[in-house]
Design a protein around this motif. Structure first.
Motif, PDB file in Angstrom:
ATOM      1  N   THR A 171       0.882  -1.183   0.000  1.00 22.67           N
ATOM      2  CA  THR A 171       0.000   0.000   0.000  1.00 22.67           C
ATOM      3  C   THR A 171       0.909   1.220   0.000  1.00 22.67           C
ATOM      4  N   GLN A 197      -5.410   0.885   4.698  1.00 23.12           N
ATOM      5  CA  GLN A 197      -6.104   1.890   3.898  1.00 23.12           C
ATOM      6  C   GLN A 197      -7.038   1.321   2.822  1.00 23.12           C
ATOM      7  N   THR A 198      -6.497   0.498   1.932  1.00 21.93           N
ATOM      8  CA  THR A 198      -7.356   0.054   0.820  1.00 21.93           C
ATOM      9  C   THR A 198      -8.448  -0.900   1.319  1.00 21.93           C
ATOM     10  N   GLN A 201     -11.339   1.003   2.753  1.00 24.74           N
ATOM     11  CA  GLN A 201     -12.160   1.596   1.697  1.00 24.74           C
ATOM     12  C   GLN A 201     -13.038   0.533   1.039  1.00 24.74           C
ATOM     13  N   LEU A 202     -12.468  -0.659   0.870  1.00 25.16           N
ATOM     14  CA  LEU A 202     -13.262  -1.753   0.296  1.00 25.16           C
ATOM     15  C   LEU A 202     -14.409  -2.150   1.234  1.00 25.16           C
ATOM     16  N   PHE A 447      -5.273   8.192  -2.298  1.00 21.86           N
ATOM     17  CA  PHE A 447      -6.722   7.977  -2.281  1.00 21.86           C
ATOM     18  C   PHE A 447      -7.477   9.191  -1.746  1.00 21.86           C
ATOM     19  N   ARG A 485     -12.150  10.476   0.797  1.00 19.46           N
ATOM     20  CA  ARG A 485     -11.497   9.725  -0.274  1.00 19.46           C
ATOM     21  C   ARG A 485     -12.105   9.993  -1.638  1.00 19.46           C
ATOM     22  N   GLN A 492      -9.786   8.699  -9.631  1.00 20.67           N
ATOM     23  CA  GLN A 492      -8.688   7.931  -9.045  1.00 20.67           C
ATOM     24  C   GLN A 492      -7.622   7.625 -10.101  1.00 20.67           C
ATOM     25  N   PHE A 510      -3.502  -1.198  -8.459  1.00 22.04           N
ATOM     26  CA  PHE A 510      -4.702  -0.770  -7.721  1.00 22.04           C
ATOM     27  C   PHE A 510      -5.995  -1.076  -8.452  1.00 22.04           C
ATOM     28  N   LEU A 513      -9.032  -1.881  -6.372  1.00 21.09           N
ATOM     29  CA  LEU A 513      -9.779  -0.794  -5.740  1.00 21.09           C
ATOM     30  C   LEU A 513     -10.607  -0.039  -6.780  1.00 21.09           C
TER      31      LEU A 513
END
Ligand code: ASP
Length: 582
Positions: A171, A197-198, A201-202, A447, A485, A492, A510, A513
């Motif tokens: 990340t 982080q990712t 968000q998911l 992000f 975000r 993005q 990415f 995401l």
């Protein structure tokens, strides 16, 4: 249980009771006919007394035990003649009828008491002994308390705790990843998360709505003092929110923590933009326990043939209240201080506003008394004050002045540890130009969403774009940071493009995401707090190390288990890794 009570709970109310206690022998004192032992466990210390007259053999046996023996005693609670009112158990002692040694102990390598003679390295090597000492133990109890109160608050406002994986893929949060080779996929590696982080968000795309986790993060950075390669965050994310909602929710969390843990009301958090923080404090994490703002002298001081100021990108001053009587020696020492490489100033100019109203500066040759009077007015100085001035390239000079301000704040006793001043710093720039790599970097992470009104600048003037990003700062320490975000695939993608990713690279790294953003991603944002740092702040300590049960040293080593360490040839072979010595 092997005991009826702990070593921290017996008081005069229990006088006469028969009790059984277990613990470690902290110290023993022989006073002629009596032997006293301090028995310690996590809960406290209780004094044991053995009487030579009434039971000589028991007393003699007790005298033979060494420090840190683990014992179990049977006895009666009796009132002490010599009371110690500083301890909860200080009014009683246990007249011991019998005891057993549960385990013997070697003489410990350092004194296991409140104050110790053990150096840092030794204490780290025997951390399990260090933790027996009450300051370290208290730090861990405080940490557990902060964690519990964090969960209380977040659970109450509908957050749910979700665990995210530790073996993941890189990340990009600005540091290097720690990597773990995969035996089942030779030549391939997991990365340990720099933050979840990712994943968080998911979880928002997944409809979890409000997530948190008290979670380990890993960053392979060059170690600075008080940085740990693995550290803990309170990591949070929320859906269908704007920046204001996040600020309110987490201001609430921090207020709750101060209230519950410190019994202290920190009031409403003031807000400051990044631009204001840099201008007034030279720092994006200003310590607002004291004023002493940076004053721009550039216009005021130029054009008087003083080359240093004339050629400087910026001339900055601070006013140190009540310091006009600093001696020559003190000023020379301060000059040496700002010239140290860590601060990097080339020199220090000063002007004393003497109590008789006269002004004396180190640049009297160039500036008339009238000029100096204007200086004093500009920084609101009064007779008795000392104005300190640095000049040079803008960025460096602001940074150096910020350090000098903090130093003067400390010297003047304006940074009291028990005075907590928290604030939000808002509107960070989205991007930062790196001279080294000659490209834009995300100031927070890739992000983070730009402010909608600044999106137009993304192509024309990227450095001017402000982010919907915020930091919480307490007493000059950044304790948390986050952002609203990006939740739209195109934006993005555009962001990755600005950061120098080719569309293929961005997709490869990415894609997971960005693809998720195509399946109904809600607007979302979040924040993460540095949990270790928050604990050390609550504990009033500078170092986060004492708030971590088993920390690593400055070289990133755990000296107790001796790690990192080599692995066997067999393990290497299994992983298909060969070590090339240069
Ligand atoms: N993942 C970020 C960090 O570790 C925090 C956030 O944006 O929520 O700093």
């Amino acid at each position: 249980m092997l005991r009826t009570h702990t070593c921290g709970e017996l008081t005069l109310k229990n006088a006469g009771n028969s009790v059984v206690l277990c613990g470690w022998l902290q110290r023993s004192r022989d006073l002629g006919g009596m032997t006293f032992i301090d028995l310690r466990d996590r809960y406290g210390i209780t004094q044991l007394v053995f009487n030579m007259e009434t039971n000589a053999s028991l007393c003699e046996a007790a005298r033979k035990m060494g420090r840190e023996f683990v014992i179990r005693v049977h006895g009666r609670v009796t009132e002490r003649s010599n009371k110690n009112l500083k301890m909860p158990t200080g009014e009683i002692e246990i007249s011991v009828d019998s005891f057993e040694i549960l385990n013997e102990a070697k003489t410990p390598p350092f004194t296991i008491e409140e104050n110790t003679d053990g150096g840092e390295d030794l204490r780290m090597k025997y951390r399990y002994l260090d933790i027996r000492r009450s300051p370290v133990k208290e730090a861990l109890l405080l940490r557990a308390r902060v964690a519990a109160e964090t969960r209380n608050y977040l659970n109450k406002v509908d957050f749910i705790e979700v665990e995210t994986p530790v073996l993941i893929k890189s990340t990009p949060e600005g540091a290097r990843d720690f990597v773990v080779p995969s035996r089942m996929n030779p030549g391939e590696f997991y990365a340990l998360p720099q933050s979840p982080q990712t994943f968080k968000q998911l979880l928002m795309v997944a409809g979890m709505d409000k997530y948190y986790q008290i979670v380990k993060c890993f960053r392979d950075e060059d170690l600075r003092a008080d940085r740990q390669p693995e550290f803990t965050q309170i990591d949070c994310e929320m859906s269908f929110v704007e920046q204001e909602d996040i600020l309110n929710t987490f201001e609430g969390l921090v207020r709750h923590l101060f209230d519950a843990v410190k019994n202290c009301n920190i009031g409403e958090l003031p807000r400051m933009t990044y631009a204001e923080a840099m201008q007034n404090y030279g720092n994006d994490k200003p310590d607002i326990r004291f004023e002493m703002k940076l004053i721009d002298f550039s216009t005021l001081s130029k054009g008087k043939n003083f080359k240093v100021f004339d050629e400087a990108g910026v001339v900055l001053a601070i006013c140190a209240k009540g310091c006009s009587e600093y001696t020559r020696k003190q000023l020379d020492e301060l000059t040496d201080w700002v010239k140290r490489p860590q601060i990097g100033a080339t020199g220090l100019v000063y002007a004393r506003y003497n109590t008789d109203g006269s002004i004396k500066s180190s640049v009297d040759k160039f500036y008339s008394p009238e000029d100096l009077k204007l200086w004093m007015e500009k920084c609101n100085a009064a007779p008795g004050d000392l104005v300190l001035i640095l000049a040079g390239e803008e960025h460096k000079t602001r940074k150096a002045m910020s350090e000098l301000r903090l130093e003067m704040g400390s010297r003047l006793g304006l940074r009291d540890k028990d005075n907590y001043r928290a604030l939000w710093v808002l509107d960070f720039p989205l991007l930062e130009w790196s001279e080294e790599t000659q490209r834009w970097h995300a100031m927070h992470h890739p992000f983070t969403s730009p402010k909608p009104e600044d999106v137009g600048l993304l192509t024309s003037d990227p450095g001017k774009v402000r982010a919907n990003a915020y930091d919480m700062v307490i007493n000059g320490v950044e304790v948390g940071g986050g952002s609203i975000r990006i939740f739209n695939k195109e934006l993005q993608q555009k962001m990755f493009g600005i950061l120098g990713f080719s569309p293929e690279d961005a997709q490869a790294q990415f894609g997971f995401l960005m693809n998720a953003f195509e399946f109904g991603a809600p607007p979302h944002g979040g924040i993460a707090f540095g949990f270790d740092r928050l604990c050390s702040l609550f504990g009033g300590a500078d170092s986060i190390r004492d708030y971590i049960a088993f920390p690593k040293n400055n070289a990133g080593r755990d000296v107790m288990i001796d790690s990192p360490a080599k692995i066997s040839a067999e393990q290497l072979k299994e992983l298909q890794i060969s070590i090339h010595k240069p």
